[in-house]
Design a protein around this motif. Structure first.
Motif, PDB file in Angstrom:
ATOM      1  N   SER A 136       0.836  -1.199   0.000  1.00 42.47           N
ATOM      2  CA  SER A 136       0.000   0.000   0.000  1.00 42.47           C
ATOM      3  C   SER A 136       0.875   1.255   0.000  1.00 42.47           C
ATOM      4  CB  SER A 136      -0.929   0.007   1.216  1.00 42.47           C
ATOM      5  OG  SER A 136      -0.185   0.003   2.425  1.00 42.47           O
ATOM      6  N   SER A 137       2.090   1.136  -0.524  1.00 49.57           N
ATOM      7  CA  SER A 137       2.997   2.280  -0.582  1.00 49.57           C
ATOM      8  C   SER A 137       2.488   3.311  -1.579  1.00 49.57           C
ATOM      9  CB  SER A 137       4.398   1.816  -0.981  1.00 49.57           C
ATOM     10  OG  SER A 137       4.394   1.256  -2.278  1.00 49.57           O
ATOM     11  N   SER A 138       3.107   4.485  -1.587  1.00 48.62           N
ATOM     12  CA  SER A 138       2.614   5.592  -2.403  1.00 48.62           C
ATOM     13  C   SER A 138       2.621   5.291  -3.900  1.00 48.62           C
ATOM     14  CB  SER A 138       3.442   6.855  -2.118  1.00 48.62           C
ATOM     15  OG  SER A 138       4.821   6.606  -2.368  1.00 48.62           O
ATOM     16  N   SER A 139       3.535   4.430  -4.357  1.00 53.31           N
ATOM     17  CA  SER A 139       3.575   4.116  -5.792  1.00 53.31           C
ATOM     18  C   SER A 139       2.329   3.375  -6.249  1.00 53.31           C
ATOM     19  CB  SER A 139       4.817   3.284  -6.116  1.00 53.31           C
ATOM     20  OG  SER A 139       4.810   2.066  -5.402  1.00 53.31           O
ATOM     21  N   MET A 140       1.602   2.768  -5.325  1.00 57.51           N
ATOM     22  CA  MET A 140       0.364   2.074  -5.694  1.00 57.51           C
ATOM     23  C   MET A 140      -0.763   3.053  -6.016  1.00 57.51           C
ATOM     24  SD  MET A 140       0.606  -1.284  -5.804  1.00 57.51           S
ATOM     25  CE  MET A 140      -0.968  -2.028  -5.370  1.00 57.51           C
ATOM     26  N   SER A 141      -0.524   4.341  -5.830  1.00 58.77           N
ATOM     27  CA  SER A 141      -1.530   5.345  -6.202  1.00 58.77           C
ATOM     28  C   SER A 141      -1.339   5.815  -7.642  1.00 58.77           C
ATOM     29  CB  SER A 141      -1.462   6.549  -5.256  1.00 58.77           C
ATOM     30  OG  SER A 141      -0.205   7.196  -5.357  1.00 58.77           O
ATOM     31  N   GLU A 142      -0.338   5.249  -8.334  1.00 59.72           N
ATOM     32  CA  GLU A 142      -0.091   5.621  -9.724  1.00 59.72           C
ATOM     33  C   GLU A 142      -1.005   4.825 -10.660  1.00 59.72           C
ATOM     34  OE1 GLU A 142       4.008   4.745 -10.173  1.00 59.72           O
ATOM     35  OE2 GLU A 142       4.689   6.357  -8.848  1.00 59.72           O
ATOM     36  N   PRO A 143      -1.244   5.357 -11.873  1.00 60.51           N
ATOM     37  CA  PRO A 143      -2.142   4.656 -12.803  1.00 60.51           C
ATOM     38  C   PRO A 143      -1.423   3.568 -13.605  1.00 60.51           C
ATOM     39  CG  PRO A 143      -1.472   6.760 -13.737  1.00 60.51           C
ATOM     40  CD  PRO A 143      -0.876   6.696 -12.358  1.00 60.51           C
ATOM     41  N   ASP A 171      -6.542   0.548  -6.631  1.00 62.14           N
ATOM     42  CA  ASP A 171      -7.945   0.214  -6.894  1.00 62.14           C
ATOM     43  C   ASP A 171      -8.050  -1.098  -7.661  1.00 62.14           C
ATOM     44  OD1 ASP A 171      -8.715   2.531  -5.620  1.00 62.14           O
ATOM     45  OD2 ASP A 171      -8.866   3.704  -7.480  1.00 62.14           O
ATOM     46  N   THR A 172      -7.161  -1.263  -8.634  1.00 58.96           N
ATOM     47  CA  THR A 172      -7.144  -2.515  -9.389  1.00 58.96           C
ATOM     48  C   THR A 172      -6.814  -3.690  -8.477  1.00 58.96           C
ATOM     49  OG1 THR A 172      -6.472  -1.382 -11.420  1.00 58.96           O
ATOM     50  CG2 THR A 172      -6.025  -3.740 -11.288  1.00 58.96           C
ATOM     51  N   ALA A 173      -5.827  -3.512  -7.600  1.00 60.94           N
ATOM     52  CA  ALA A 173      -5.432  -4.582  -6.687  1.00 60.94           C
ATOM     53  C   ALA A 173      -6.556  -4.919  -5.716  1.00 60.94           C
ATOM     54  CB  ALA A 173      -4.174  -4.176  -5.922  1.00 60.94           C
ATOM     55  N   LYS A 174      -7.242  -3.898  -5.202  1.00 66.96           N
ATOM     56  CA  LYS A 174      -8.325  -4.153  -4.258  1.00 66.96           C
ATOM     57  C   LYS A 174      -9.476  -4.900  -4.934  1.00 66.96           C
ATOM     58  CE  LYS A 174      -8.743   0.138  -2.648  1.00 66.96           C
ATOM     59  NZ  LYS A 174      -9.165   1.257  -1.754  1.00 66.96           N
ATOM     60  N   GLN A 175      -9.785  -4.526  -6.163  1.00 71.96           N
ATOM     61  CA  GLN A 175     -10.850  -5.215  -6.886  1.00 71.96           C
ATOM     62  C   GLN A 175     -10.484  -6.677  -7.137  1.00 71.96           C
ATOM     63  OE1 GLN A 175     -11.973  -3.380 -10.599  1.00 71.96           O
ATOM     64  NE2 GLN A 175     -13.259  -5.089 -11.208  1.00 71.96           N
ATOM     65  N   ALA A 176      -9.248  -6.900  -7.585  1.00 70.99           N
ATOM     66  CA  ALA A 176      -8.822  -8.274  -7.882  1.00 70.99           C
ATOM     67  C   ALA A 176      -8.788  -9.126  -6.621  1.00 70.99           C
ATOM     68  CB  ALA A 176      -7.450  -8.249  -8.554  1.00 70.99           C
TER      69      ALA A 176
END
Length: 477
Positions: free
Chosen positions: A238-245, A253-258
């Motif tokens: 959940s680091s800051s780079s996970m907020s990139e598109p 968001d993609t990871a949470k959905q999957a």
């Protein structure tokens, strides 16, 4: 004299025939060198059969014959230098020019040899231009493991970080890597040959008219898998780079959905926990290891936010305590989009978990790390040190597939002569087999045996698996 002469001539011909046969056998096994690579079994080393070919829409006819990828390389190191200079002795996959276009893909089969893990490079792809190619391998043709993204003539691949020892592979899937738009008649990777360093084996003839078996597994089927871990800890970056598109959406968001979708496939009888990390020496255990609570897991996954660096080593250190009170087989499912950035050593921490005596594997999904060589190597090593598996994912669909593949359930298909003709892992793949009446055995505990699976030419037989009280029921459609 006449009869004696005939006898001597017959004897002579017999000796010649034996000698020719011996020479032929010797020639079959003679080493041959192609562009600096010596294959001990010569031409036998190269792919023999085209299973499927899907060219991107921009590939022109001259360069769209998939059979040009069979057999030994014949382009002689030729390179495509301009739109009119591509070698017709190779097949082009093509670029996917947009989301509406097909992605170029070619599946080849080794018939008289196999691909196995040997010391050094095991697989060689002869690409006549400089366009990159994604390489995946499969033992049975249903479930594929990604092993490289390469260019070269040839490009050498060591499959050892990705596969169990002694496993044999028959299929290679080559996929174009989406790139800038190209109007060449030979766009994307141009494949001349695919060679394997594995052993010679008995050919498996396949009739022209095949039938198809499709599995529709019920949610939670993985709970029955032999060797499937009973204690599963999901560790999400959940680091800051996970907020990139990526792929048109924010990575977290993609990871949470999957992950929310994968919750439906987790074992009913497992202890499941959820940990996140973001910020040096910052990792939270959102759901302690406990009997599966799907609603709670979804709720906590949905609430995850991002921020901070990437302390993978610290998160693995905390996992020691997470597993302290459990005794069954353990698995960590680690999802990350980068390498350690807090000066820790996650490979060492993974090894420490093994040194504690834990029966543990770490399966790792690298999300959007294809062009981060250091990060990808580190994530692969974390999996390798525990005997786990590494999966690449560059899109929402690939992430979902990688997560599903991280907890496989083996199955085997036997024909009417009780010979195993196919093996793979339960998923949503379709399996092509010759027409026959089959017995399917899923490695559950106890095994789930499905008799009378009838397969007809050019028809699909669906195996639908549904939960019942105390087990599962099967419907054939």
């Amino acid at each position: 004299m006449y009869r004696g002469s005939v006898h001597r001539w017959k004897l002579c011909f017999a000796i010649i025939a034996i000698a020719v046969g011996a020479c032929t056998l010797a020639l079959v096994a003679q080493p041959e060198t192609y562009e600096g690579v010596t294959f001990p079994n010569g031409k036998i080393a190269f792919a023999d059969r085209v299973i499927s070919y899907n060219a991107a829409s921009c590939v022109k006819g001259t360069f769209s014959n998939p059979r040009q990828a069979l057999g030994a390389p014949d382009s002689g190191g030729y390179r495509c230098k301009a739109w009119h200079g591509c070698d017709p002795r190779a097949v082009a996959l093509g670029f996917r020019l947009s989301e509406l276009d097909d992605r170029g893909q070619l599946i080849l089969e080794f018939v008289d040899n196999r691909l196995v893990d040997r010391p050094g490079a095991d697989l060689f792809i002869y690409i006549t231009n400089e366009n990159p190619c994604r390489v995946e391998i499969s033992s049975g043709g249903a479930t594929y493991t990604r092993v490289a993204e390469i260019t070269g003539y040839p490009a050498a691949i060591d499959i050892s970080p990705f596969v169990p020892p002694e496993e044999e592979f028959r299929f290679v899937r080559l996929i174009d890597v989406p790139d800038h738009e190209s109007m060449n008649p030979c766009p994307g990777p141009s494949i001349d040959a695919v060679g394997a360093m594995g052993p010679v084996s008995e050919p498996r003839p396949r009739p022209e008219a095949l039938g198809t078996i499709q599995f529709l597994p019920a949610a939670g089927l993985v709970s029955l898998g032999k060797g499937t871990p009973n204690d599963i800890l999901i560790i999400l970056d959940s680091s800051s780079s996970m907020s990139e598109p990526v792929d048109g959406a924010i990575k977290i968001d993609t990871a949470k959905q999957a992950l929310s979708e994968i919750v439906d496939l987790l074992p009913e009888n497992a202890l499941v926990g959820l940990r996140i990390f973001g910020g040096c020496e910052t990792s939270q255990l959102l759901v302690p290891l406990a009997p599966l609570d799907r609603a709670l897991l979804r709720e906590e996954i949905t609430a995850v936010d991002t921020g901070g660096p990437t302390p993978i080593a610290f998160a693995l250190e905390q996992a020691k305590d997470d597993f302290a009170d459990t005794t069954d087989g353990k698995m960590i499912l680690l999802v990350s989009d980068g390498a350690e950035t807090c000066k820790g050593d996650p490979i060492k921490k993974a090894q420490e978990l093994i040194d504690l005596g834990y029966d543990l594997k770490i399966n790792v999904v690298g999300f959007d790390v294809a062009y981060q060589e250091w990060a990808r190597d580190q994530l692969m090593d974390i999996a390798a040190v525990t005997g786990g598996r590494y999966f690449d994912a560059e899109s929402r669909e690939e992430l979902r597939t990688a997560l599903q593949s991280s907890i496989p359930i083996p199955y085997h298909i036997y024909n009417s002569q009780e010979k195993e003709v196919f093996s793979g892992s339960i998923g949503y793949e379709e399996v092509q087999v010759p027409p026959d009446n089959y017995r399917v055995v899923i490695d559950t505990s106890p095994p789930l045996v499905i008799d009378g699976v009838s397969v007809s030419p050019n028809r699909m037989t669906t195996i639908k698996i549904e939960p019942t009280d105390g087990g599962y029921s099967v419907q054939l459609q």
